[in-house]
Design an enzyme around this catalytic site. Sequence first.
Site, PDB file in Angstrom:
ATOM      1  N   ASP A   1       0.863  -1.187   0.000  1.00 41.62           N
ATOM      2  CA  ASP A   1       0.000   0.000   0.000  1.00 41.62           C
ATOM      3  C   ASP A   1       0.895   1.230   0.000  1.00 41.62           C
ATOM      4  OD1 ASP A   1      -2.046   1.763   0.110  1.00 41.62           O
ATOM      5  OD2 ASP A   1      -2.776   1.174   2.086  1.00 41.62           O
ATOM      6  N   ALA A   2       1.364   1.581  -1.203  1.00 39.54           N
ATOM      7  CA  ALA A   2       2.364   2.638  -1.347  1.00 39.54           C
ATOM      8  C   ALA A   2       1.814   3.902  -1.990  1.00 39.54           C
ATOM      9  CB  ALA A   2       3.535   2.120  -2.182  1.00 39.54           C
ATOM     10  N   LYS A   3       0.702   3.765  -2.726  1.00 38.60           N
ATOM     11  CA  LYS A   3       0.045   4.899  -3.391  1.00 38.60           C
ATOM     12  C   LYS A   3       1.036   5.710  -4.231  1.00 38.60           C
ATOM     13  CE  LYS A   3      -3.516   5.155   0.181  1.00 38.60           C
ATOM     14  NZ  LYS A   3      -2.980   4.143   1.112  1.00 38.60           N
ATOM     15  N   ARG A   4       1.810   5.008  -5.033  1.00 37.78           N
ATOM     16  CA  ARG A   4       2.799   5.652  -5.880  1.00 37.78           C
ATOM     17  C   ARG A   4       2.152   6.158  -7.176  1.00 37.78           C
ATOM     18  NH1 ARG A   4       5.347   5.153  -1.452  1.00 37.78           N
ATOM     19  NH2 ARG A   4       7.491   4.437  -1.379  1.00 37.78           N
TER      20      ARG A   4
ATOM     21  N   THR B   1      -0.535  -0.327  -4.655  1.00 36.71           N
ATOM     22  CA  THR B   1      -1.547   0.705  -4.868  1.00 36.71           C
ATOM     23  C   THR B   1      -0.900   1.900  -5.569  1.00 36.71           C
ATOM     24  OG1 THR B   1      -1.187   1.642  -2.655  1.00 36.71           O
ATOM     25  CG2 THR B   1      -2.951   0.012  -2.898  1.00 36.71           C
TER      26      THR B   1
END
Length: 269
Positions: free
Chosen positions: A94-97, A121
């Site tokens: 869950d890094a939202k890169r 993510t």
Amino acid sequence: MTKQQLVDQIKKKKSFLCIGLDVDLDKIPQHLLTLEDPIFEFNKQIIDATHHLAVAYKPNIAFYEAYGIKGWLALQKTIDYLNQKHPEIFTIADAKRGDIGNTSTRYAKAFFEDLNFDSVTVAPYMGSDSVEPFLAFEDKFTILLALTSNKGGLDFQGLQSGDKKVYEHVLKTALTWKNAKNLMFVVGATRPEYFKTIREIVPHHFLLVPGVGAQGGNLQDVCKFGLTNNIELLVNSSRGIIYASSKTDFTQRAMENALKLQKEMALCL
């Protein structure tokens, strides 16, 4: 991991539970702080207590980056432990890169090749060339933020743009990108009234659904509109499971809360 392998695991366990490993040293049981690597030890004990109930684990990368190199090494040990002991379990970074193409390629290599996560993510705001580098990896999944569960999620995602809301444009546009079969989408459990529309747009993609438990999302509402004939649903719970107790019984309490959700999921299935 392939999509079918994930579906098979869900059917076998009668569960589509994802457990978020958001480790905060201020919240974990104090007796673990005397150990050499309390972050990894906490994760390991949670995994050992719940792996028979969960089909996915989702470390939120910020909770590891916050502790510098020690946090990053604990993350590495956690994903290695999962891949070695429970290779059938789906893993989510869950890094939202999301950045320009060559930067996204490096992010993708970091999570898919170096750390060997099954998915990551990604934020869609910068468009196709920021996401397609992630989609290029075979049997890896890019989980695109579509309609998030946080309070401000509708500030932009819910805006009307022409005849559709912004989150609808995100979903429709993403389906046109190269290797879109490797997409999953984040849709918050706190927005159950939107699930019917979302399923009309993406009827054959997995949805990762945060917000059940501590954030107040309702599992029955999610299942009513989110489940498909091929299931294609992962429901995440983090704080409600991993911080069920701050005492020495934390693994037992975590298992009990995970079991409660798994039983509800079995009924939905």
